[in-house]
Each structure stands twice: as structure tokens, then as C-alpha cells.
Design an enzyme around this catalytic site. Structure first.
Site, short mmCIF file in Angstrom:
data_model
loop_
_atom_site.label_atom_id
_atom_site.label_comp_id
_atom_site.label_asym_id
_atom_site.label_seq_id
_atom_site.Cartn_x
_atom_site.Cartn_y
_atom_site.Cartn_z
N ASN A 170 46.97 27.57 -138.07
CA ASN A 170 46.41 26.23 -137.99
C ASN A 170 45.34 26.16 -136.88
O ASN A 170 45.65 26.19 -135.69
CB ASN A 170 47.56 25.24 -137.72
CG ASN A 170 47.09 23.82 -137.77
OD1 ASN A 170 46.01 23.50 -137.25
ND2 ASN A 170 47.87 22.96 -138.38
N ASP B 94 56.18 25.06 -133.72
CA ASP B 94 56.57 24.36 -134.94
C ASP B 94 56.69 22.89 -134.61
O ASP B 94 57.30 22.52 -133.60
CB ASP B 94 57.88 24.91 -135.52
CG ASP B 94 57.92 24.68 -137.04
OD1 ASP B 94 56.95 25.05 -137.72
OD2 ASP B 94 58.92 24.11 -137.54
P1 ITT Z 1 51.41 27.22 -138.40
O1 ITT Z 1 52.82 27.25 -138.95
O2 ITT Z 1 50.56 28.33 -138.92
O3 ITT Z 1 51.39 27.12 -136.90
P2 ITT Z 1 51.29 24.63 -139.73
O4 ITT Z 1 50.19 23.64 -139.93
O5 ITT Z 1 52.00 25.11 -140.97
O6 ITT Z 1 50.68 25.88 -138.92
P3 ITT Z 1 53.73 23.40 -138.82
O7 ITT Z 1 54.61 24.17 -139.73
O8 ITT Z 1 54.18 23.23 -137.41
O9 ITT Z 1 52.30 24.06 -138.69
O10 ITT Z 1 53.41 22.02 -139.54
C1 ITT Z 1 53.25 20.90 -138.86
C2 ITT Z 1 52.40 19.91 -139.64
O11 ITT Z 1 52.56 18.69 -138.91
C3 ITT Z 1 50.90 20.24 -139.59
O12 ITT Z 1 50.44 20.91 -140.71
C4 ITT Z 1 50.27 18.85 -139.46
O13 ITT Z 1 50.16 18.26 -140.72
C5 ITT Z 1 51.32 18.09 -138.67
N1 ITT Z 1 51.04 18.13 -137.22
C6 ITT Z 1 51.37 19.10 -136.33
N2 ITT Z 1 50.93 18.78 -135.10
C7 ITT Z 1 50.30 17.60 -135.23
C8 ITT Z 1 49.63 16.75 -134.34
O14 ITT Z 1 49.48 17.07 -133.05
N3 ITT Z 1 49.13 15.61 -134.80
C9 ITT Z 1 49.26 15.27 -136.10
N4 ITT Z 1 49.87 16.02 -137.02
C10 ITT Z 1 50.39 17.17 -136.59
#
Ligand code: ITT
Length: 197
Positions: free
Chosen positions: A9, A68
């Protein structure tokens, strides 16, 4: 000291770079070739951040961390929770996800719009050595999305004590008060104590 951040991400990457401000040398997935696909099979944020961190360590051989993050909405019994990234389906965009959330909340006739972001960062220091750091940001979900800054559910989330969404805040404000900023502060303190970094 050199660290590896196991994320796909780029928005998380940007926030981490901002908060670290060059304190540590961080390598990313795109600094390596053929980084393996890692399945997030955990049922908690801690498990999934550990899965990301240990896969990173196995592949790179250097101290590796994963983040996460979940969004827990009270009136949806804590959903989307750990499934925030795929809430509206496998290839959902950020917008698909937050529109689905607003739709679900409308359907459930939510009066209480309280919600929180929760981040767990886990670092894998060696084969069986891990440390985790949690950050929570409480707030509420608005009815109408607003703002262009940030990512994910930022256009629909207002943190407590503020009157605009994360997506309308300057990055330095979000990056001081957010779930990720809180977890990272604990992480940075840990690194400083342990390595004097
Ligand atoms: P990685 O696993 O590769 O790190 P990911 O996007 O799949 O990336 P997550 O499994 O942690 O990460 O998913 C969390 C989701 O929550 C992410 O895709 C966003 O849609 C949301 N998210 C995470 N942090 C956020 C933030 O600071 N503000 C708003 N939305 C967020």
C-alpha cells in the site's frame, strides 16, 4: 539501522516515510525483485501484521515490519474490522469500500455513528522475535464523504475533537493524531531504546 516495511500500500508507505522523517533507512517491497504474494490468513490485526512482518524477514533477512489496520464501526458490530481493504470485494477501490460502508449504515439505520481506526504494527527482529505496537483513533463516520487528502476511509471519518474528515486535514495533522501515528510513535520509542537509533 535498516528496516524493511512489508506493504503493497503506497499510501501507508507515504505516511510512514512522513512520520519517520529519515530517522531510519527503510526498504520497501519495490526495492526487491520477486517479493512473494503473502496471504493474510489471520483473524486479528495482530496476527496479520505478524504474518506480513515474518514473511518480510524471511525474504529479506533484515528486521521487517508490517502494518495491519482495521476500521470498527459500532452500529455494524465492529465491521468492516480487519476486512476493511476488501469490504466491497476483492478488487474494490477505496471509494467502493466507503460507499458500501455508508450504504450498510443507512440500511442499519445507524443513529450511533461512532467508529475507530485500529493499527497494529509488528516488527520481526529475528526468526522468533517479534514486538507489536497498537494505535487507536476514535471518531465517527459522516453521512457525506468529503476531502481529497489521505486514502482509504479518510473521506468518511472524523476523529474525535475535530470537525473535518481526515481527508480534509493537512497531512501533518493526520500524521500526528492517527492510529498509525500512535502505533509508530510507540514503535520509534522501542527502536530508540533498543538500538539508540
Ligand atoms: P498491505 O496489507 O499491503 O499493508 P492493505 O491496504 O491491504 O496493504 P490492510 O490490510 O491493513 O492494508 O487494509 C487496511 C485498509 O483499511 C486499507 O486498504 C484502507 O482501505 C484502510 N485504511 C488503512 N489505513 C487507513 C487510514 O489511515 N485511513 C483510512 N483508511 C485506511
Amino acid at each position: 539501522m535498516k528496516l524493511f516495511f512489508a506493504t503493497h500500500n503506497l499510501d501507508k508507505k507515504r505516511e510512514i516515510e512522513y512520520i519517520f522523517r529519515g530517522k531510519f533507512k527503510v526498504l520497501y517491497i519495490n526495492d526487491y525483485r520477486n517479493y512473494p504474494e503473502v496471504e493474510e490468513t489471520g483473524i486479528t490485526l495482530a496476527e496479520n501484521s505478524l504474518i506480513k512482518a515474518s514473511a518480510g524477514y524471511k525474504f529479506t533477512g533484515i528486521a521487517s515490519f508490517g502494518d495491519d489496520t482495521g476500521l470498527e464501526v459500532n452500529c455494524l458490530n465492529g465491521k468492516p474490522g480487519i476486512y476493511a481493504a476488501r469490504y466491497a470485494g476483492e478488487n474494490a477501490t477505496y471509494k467502493d469500500n466507503y460507499l458500501k460502508l455508508l450504504d450498510k449504515m443507512k440500511g442499519a439505520n445507524c443513529k450511533n455513528r461512532a467508529a475507530r481506526f485500529r493499527t497494529v504494527i509488528t516488527i520481526c527482529l529475528s526468526e522468533n522475535k517479534f514486538e507489536s505496537f497498537e494505535g487507536i483513533c476514535d471518531g465517527h463516520i459522516v453521512k457525506n464523504p468529503s476531502g481529497e487528502i489521505g486514502f482509504g476511509y479518510d473521506p468518511v471519518f472524523i476523529p474525535n475533537g475535530y470537525n473535518k474528515t481526515f481527508a480534509k486535514m493537512e497531512s501533518d495533522v493526520k500524521n500526528t493524531i492517527s492510529h498509525r501515528a500512535i502505533a509508530l510513535k510507540k514503535f520509534i520509542d522501542f527502536l530508540k531504546n533498543k538500538y539508540g537509533a
